[in-house]
Design an enzyme around this catalytic site. Structure first.
Site, short mmCIF file in Angstrom:
data_model
loop_
_atom_site.label_atom_id
_atom_site.label_comp_id
_atom_site.label_asym_id
_atom_site.label_seq_id
_atom_site.Cartn_x
_atom_site.Cartn_y
_atom_site.Cartn_z
N HIS A 1 45.88 36.98 66.19
CA HIS A 1 46.31 36.53 64.87
C HIS A 1 47.38 37.29 65.17
CE1 HIS A 1 43.91 38.34 62.61
NE2 HIS A 1 45.06 38.61 61.77
N ASP B 1 49.11 31.90 55.38
CA ASP B 1 48.51 32.74 55.63
C ASP B 1 47.65 32.18 54.31
OD1 ASP B 1 47.03 35.70 56.44
OD2 ASP B 1 47.06 34.89 54.30
N GLY C 1 43.15 47.23 60.34
CA GLY C 1 42.62 46.45 59.57
C GLY C 1 42.87 45.16 59.28
N GLN C 2 42.29 45.13 60.68
CA GLN C 2 41.89 43.35 61.21
C GLN C 2 41.02 43.14 60.46
OE1 GLN C 2 41.43 43.36 65.13
NE2 GLN C 2 41.13 40.84 65.65
N ASN D 1 47.26 43.58 63.41
CA ASN D 1 46.00 44.46 62.94
C ASN D 1 45.31 44.16 64.24
OD1 ASN D 1 47.31 44.87 60.84
ND2 ASN D 1 47.12 43.40 59.75
N HIS E 1 50.76 38.27 62.39
CA HIS E 1 51.51 37.89 60.45
C HIS E 1 52.98 37.57 61.15
CE1 HIS E 1 47.67 38.88 58.80
NE2 HIS E 1 47.42 39.35 59.68
P1 AMP Z 1 43.98 40.61 59.59
O1 AMP Z 1 43.13 41.17 57.82
O2 AMP Z 1 45.08 41.10 60.57
O3 AMP Z 1 42.48 40.04 60.05
O4 AMP Z 1 44.78 38.87 59.09
C1 AMP Z 1 43.17 38.13 58.11
C2 AMP Z 1 44.36 37.45 57.29
O5 AMP Z 1 43.89 35.81 57.59
C3 AMP Z 1 44.91 37.50 56.39
O6 AMP Z 1 46.02 38.20 55.38
C4 AMP Z 1 43.49 36.88 55.28
O7 AMP Z 1 44.67 36.15 54.28
C5 AMP Z 1 43.74 35.66 56.07
N1 AMP Z 1 42.83 34.30 56.15
C6 AMP Z 1 42.16 34.36 55.64
N2 AMP Z 1 41.15 33.48 56.03
C7 AMP Z 1 41.46 32.22 56.00
C8 AMP Z 1 42.10 31.13 55.91
N3 AMP Z 1 41.33 30.19 56.16
N4 AMP Z 1 43.17 30.20 56.20
C9 AMP Z 1 44.47 31.05 55.83
N5 AMP Z 1 44.17 32.47 56.17
C10 AMP Z 1 43.15 32.36 56.21
#
Ligand code: AMP
Length: 114
Positions: free
Chosen positions: A100, A29, A93-94, A87, A102
């Site tokens: 994805h 991340d 919180g998505q 999420n 985490h």
């Molecule tokens: P969510 O809030 O569950 O949709 O998580 C999205 C996650 O993607 C967040 O933790 C961001 O920090 C991560 N994220 C967004 N863009 C990138 C990227 N280019 N490379 C790695 N992580 C990313």
């Protein structure tokens, strides 16, 4: 489709990839919330958990039953414990609309989550 995780899946945007196979990619991340924080994504576009179809059951099982435990062991967090988070939707919180999971570890997690 303008999807950042599709671009990472296709190798069009750089990411620190920790695992990849024909179905999924896992990468660090950008804004880690724990000492170990990786995202596991399907290579095909699935918007969220709610968009998984009948044909995706093997994919979902692969992520949860194969990839999560394998990565938890490789990242060194299996023994002490870790958390997976998926999420979903606005109140969930998505922020990236490509499914994805985490995987967070390396510190004690709190409950309830924020
Ligand atoms: P969510 O809030 O569950 O949709 O998580 C999205 C996650 O993607 C967040 O933790 C961001 O920090 C991560 N994220 C967004 N863009 C990138 C990227 N280019 N490379 C790695 N992580 C990313």
């Amino acid at each position: 489709m303008d999807c950042i995780f599709c671009k990472i899946a296709a190798g069009e945007i750089p990411a620190t990839v920790v695992y990849e196979d024909e179905l999924v990619k896992a990468f660090r991340d950008l804004e880690p919330q724990a000492p170990e924080h990786v995202l596991i994504i399907p290579k095909k576009h699935v918007g969220s958990l709610l968009e998984l179809g009948e044909e995706d059951k093997d994919l979902a099982a692969h992520i949860l039953a194969d990839v999560v435990p394998k990565l938890a062991k490789e990242l060194g967090v299996a023994e002490k414990g870790f958390r997976i988070v998926c999420n979903t939707g606005e109140e969930g919180g998505q922020t990236v609309h490509h499914l994805h999971v985490h995987l967070l570890g390396g510190r004690s997690m709190q409950w309830p989550p924020g």
